[in-house]
Design a protein around this motif. Sequence first.
Motif, mmCIF file in Angstrom:
data_model
loop_
_atom_site.group_PDB
_atom_site.id
_atom_site.type_symbol
_atom_site.label_atom_id
_atom_site.label_comp_id
_atom_site.label_asym_id
_atom_site.label_seq_id
_atom_site.Cartn_x
_atom_site.Cartn_y
_atom_site.Cartn_z
ATOM 1 N N CYS A 183 0.765 -1.041 0.111
ATOM 2 C CA CYS A 183 0.165 0.009 0.070
ATOM 3 C C CYS A 183 0.985 1.299 0.016
ATOM 4 O O CYS A 183 0.569 2.196 -0.726
ATOM 5 C CB CYS A 183 -0.976 -0.029 1.297
ATOM 6 S SG CYS A 183 -2.360 -1.347 1.068
ATOM 7 N N MET A 184 2.114 1.247 0.716
ATOM 8 C CA MET A 184 2.822 2.525 0.976
ATOM 9 C C MET A 184 3.566 2.632 -0.578
ATOM 10 O O MET A 184 3.591 3.502 -0.794
ATOM 11 C CB MET A 184 3.645 2.385 2.215
ATOM 12 C CG MET A 184 3.080 2.397 3.469
ATOM 13 S SD MET A 184 2.119 4.137 3.621
ATOM 14 C CE MET A 184 3.314 5.167 3.684
ATOM 15 N N TYR A 195 -6.229 1.266 -4.961
ATOM 16 C CA TYR A 195 -5.558 1.491 -3.557
ATOM 17 C C TYR A 195 -6.640 1.184 -2.501
ATOM 18 O O TYR A 195 -6.164 0.644 -1.363
ATOM 19 C CB TYR A 195 -5.145 2.991 -3.482
ATOM 20 C CG TYR A 195 -4.614 3.171 -2.127
ATOM 21 C CD1 TYR A 195 -3.267 2.742 -1.780
ATOM 22 C CD2 TYR A 195 -5.271 4.110 -1.060
ATOM 23 C CE1 TYR A 195 -2.702 2.926 -0.306
ATOM 24 C CE2 TYR A 195 -4.565 4.178 0.177
ATOM 25 C CZ TYR A 195 -3.646 3.642 0.490
ATOM 26 O OH TYR A 195 -3.072 4.164 1.761
ATOM 27 N N ILE A 196 -7.740 1.935 -2.684
ATOM 28 C CA ILE A 196 -8.704 1.411 -1.701
ATOM 29 C C ILE A 196 -9.221 -0.060 -1.425
ATOM 30 O O ILE A 196 -9.200 -0.645 -0.417
ATOM 31 C CB ILE A 196 -10.050 2.126 -2.109
ATOM 32 C CG1 ILE A 196 -10.131 3.674 -1.538
ATOM 33 C CG2 ILE A 196 -11.469 1.519 -1.037
ATOM 34 C CD1 ILE A 196 -11.155 4.427 -2.257
ATOM 35 N N ILE A 197 -8.981 -0.799 -2.652
ATOM 36 C CA ILE A 197 -9.065 -2.244 -2.595
ATOM 37 C C ILE A 197 -8.026 -3.164 -1.886
ATOM 38 O O ILE A 197 -8.038 -3.707 -0.886
ATOM 39 C CB ILE A 197 -9.360 -2.699 -4.104
ATOM 40 C CG1 ILE A 197 -10.590 -2.633 -4.651
ATOM 41 C CG2 ILE A 197 -9.078 -4.609 -3.837
ATOM 42 C CD1 ILE A 197 -10.766 -2.968 -6.121
ATOM 43 N N LEU A 198 -6.714 -2.474 -2.391
ATOM 44 C CA LEU A 198 -5.397 -3.102 -1.361
ATOM 45 C C LEU A 198 -5.499 -2.794 -0.028
ATOM 46 O O LEU A 198 -5.161 -3.569 0.692
ATOM 47 C CB LEU A 198 -4.247 -2.403 -2.065
ATOM 48 C CG LEU A 198 -3.878 -2.913 -3.560
ATOM 49 C CD1 LEU A 198 -2.787 -1.986 -4.216
ATOM 50 C CD2 LEU A 198 -3.506 -4.450 -3.806
ATOM 51 N N SER A 199 -5.888 -1.579 0.317
ATOM 52 C CA SER A 199 -5.964 -1.035 1.742
ATOM 53 C C SER A 199 -6.920 -1.880 2.462
ATOM 54 O O SER A 199 -6.717 -2.445 3.782
ATOM 55 C CB SER A 199 -6.179 0.417 1.761
ATOM 56 O OG SER A 199 -5.166 1.205 1.313
ATOM 57 N N THR A 204 -4.072 4.859 9.340
ATOM 58 C CA THR A 204 -2.800 5.406 8.530
ATOM 59 C C THR A 204 -2.988 5.122 7.062
ATOM 60 O O THR A 204 -2.392 5.940 6.348
ATOM 61 C CB THR A 204 -1.648 4.322 9.177
ATOM 62 O OG1 THR A 204 -2.054 2.766 8.940
ATOM 63 C CG2 THR A 204 -1.347 4.826 10.573
ATOM 64 N N LEU A 205 -3.769 3.945 6.494
ATOM 65 C CA LEU A 205 -3.824 4.033 5.048
ATOM 66 C C LEU A 205 -4.560 5.017 4.704
ATOM 67 O O LEU A 205 -4.491 5.504 3.455
ATOM 68 C CB LEU A 205 -4.167 2.352 4.940
ATOM 69 C CG LEU A 205 -3.427 1.441 5.111
ATOM 70 C CD1 LEU A 205 -3.996 -0.145 4.944
ATOM 71 C CD2 LEU A 205 -2.240 1.581 4.409
ATOM 72 N N ILE A 206 -5.710 5.480 5.169
ATOM 73 C CA ILE A 206 -6.615 6.939 4.808
ATOM 74 C C ILE A 206 -5.641 7.825 4.829
ATOM 75 O O ILE A 206 -5.555 8.639 3.717
ATOM 76 C CB ILE A 206 -7.717 6.609 5.781
ATOM 77 C CG1 ILE A 206 -8.706 5.607 5.384
ATOM 78 C CG2 ILE A 206 -8.431 7.899 5.427
ATOM 79 C CD1 ILE A 206 -9.825 5.555 6.613
ATOM 80 N N PHE A 250 -4.857 10.157 1.437
ATOM 81 C CA PHE A 250 -4.929 11.623 1.404
ATOM 82 C C PHE A 250 -3.477 12.232 0.952
ATOM 83 O O PHE A 250 -3.622 13.212 0.352
ATOM 84 C CB PHE A 250 -5.324 12.297 2.710
ATOM 85 C CG PHE A 250 -6.950 12.253 2.934
ATOM 86 C CD1 PHE A 250 -7.948 12.943 2.200
ATOM 87 C CD2 PHE A 250 -7.504 11.434 3.623
ATOM 88 C CE1 PHE A 250 -9.102 13.036 2.152
ATOM 89 C CE2 PHE A 250 -8.734 11.408 3.876
ATOM 90 C CZ PHE A 250 -9.681 12.247 3.032
ATOM 91 N N ILE A 251 -2.379 11.624 1.535
ATOM 92 C CA ILE A 251 -1.187 12.427 1.248
ATOM 93 C C ILE A 251 -0.693 12.195 -0.208
ATOM 94 O O ILE A 251 -0.089 12.818 -0.901
ATOM 95 C CB ILE A 251 -0.123 11.859 2.236
ATOM 96 C CG1 ILE A 251 -0.334 12.295 3.658
ATOM 97 C CG2 ILE A 251 1.245 12.410 1.686
ATOM 98 C CD1 ILE A 251 0.533 11.704 4.554
ATOM 99 N N TRP A 252 -1.268 11.084 -0.943
ATOM 100 C CA TRP A 252 -0.838 10.550 -2.048
ATOM 101 C C TRP A 252 -0.867 11.553 -3.114
ATOM 102 O O TRP A 252 -0.016 12.016 -3.732
ATOM 103 C CB TRP A 252 -1.604 9.234 -2.459
ATOM 104 C CG TRP A 252 -1.286 8.459 -3.824
ATOM 105 C CD1 TRP A 252 -0.414 8.609 -4.617
ATOM 106 C CD2 TRP A 252 -2.344 7.692 -4.406
ATOM 107 N NE1 TRP A 252 -0.542 8.062 -5.471
ATOM 108 C CE2 TRP A 252 -1.619 7.123 -5.411
ATOM 109 C CE3 TRP A 252 -3.183 7.061 -4.002
ATOM 110 C CZ2 TRP A 252 -2.144 6.219 -6.378
ATOM 111 C CZ3 TRP A 252 -4.015 6.178 -4.731
ATOM 112 C CH2 TRP A 252 -3.608 5.731 -6.052
ATOM 113 N N PRO A 253 -2.045 12.470 -3.407
ATOM 114 C CA PRO A 253 -2.245 13.143 -4.566
ATOM 115 C C PRO A 253 -1.426 14.467 -4.299
ATOM 116 O O PRO A 253 -0.861 15.060 -5.180
ATOM 117 C CB PRO A 253 -3.510 13.361 -4.731
ATOM 118 C CG PRO A 253 -4.237 13.139 -3.451
ATOM 119 C CD PRO A 253 -3.313 11.829 -2.842
#
Length: 168
Positions: free
Chosen positions: A47-48, A64-68, A104-106, A110-113
């Motif tokens: 995920c990271m 990403y939501i599926i993986l998380s 943390t995954l959420i 949010f940080i990703w974009p």
Amino acid sequence: MWILSLIPFALQALVIVLDEWVFHVRRGLPKWERIGHPMDTLSVIICMGFVIFVPFSSKMLVLYIILSSLSTVLVTKDEFVHKDHCSAAENWLHALLFSLHPITLICAGFIWPVVQGVEVAPWIARWLDAKEELLLFLYGQFAVMIAFMLYQIVFWNVVWKNKPVVRQ
């Protein structure tokens, strides 16, 4: 304000260290945990890595939501047997970890974009207004998680492979 997005990561790291060095070392890990815990860590690394190396898009966000979600479910796989092997205090730490895991995954989502320079909602842009610092954090987090997974594999499957397992 962006520093607040890192609090769940710090709390998760603290609880993992407590779980590892207070409970796991005390009781030892049976084979299913020696194999399963690195798998859990790998699911988070995936995920990271996704938020670092995959270009942000709405389609990739769905993936990403599926993986998380899969990672969040995977980390709970051992609880059916943990109840018989762990003390109430260790099970409570696990509950904290299960609560922090999706948070943390959420936050990473949010940080990703933001770190990729994608235009986001104004409230996100104001909240996460430190692109370079957040990207550095993600790389550091990614490296620490890889190191932790390697530690889990080597320590529990080589160094302490034959440590007696004590039920708590």
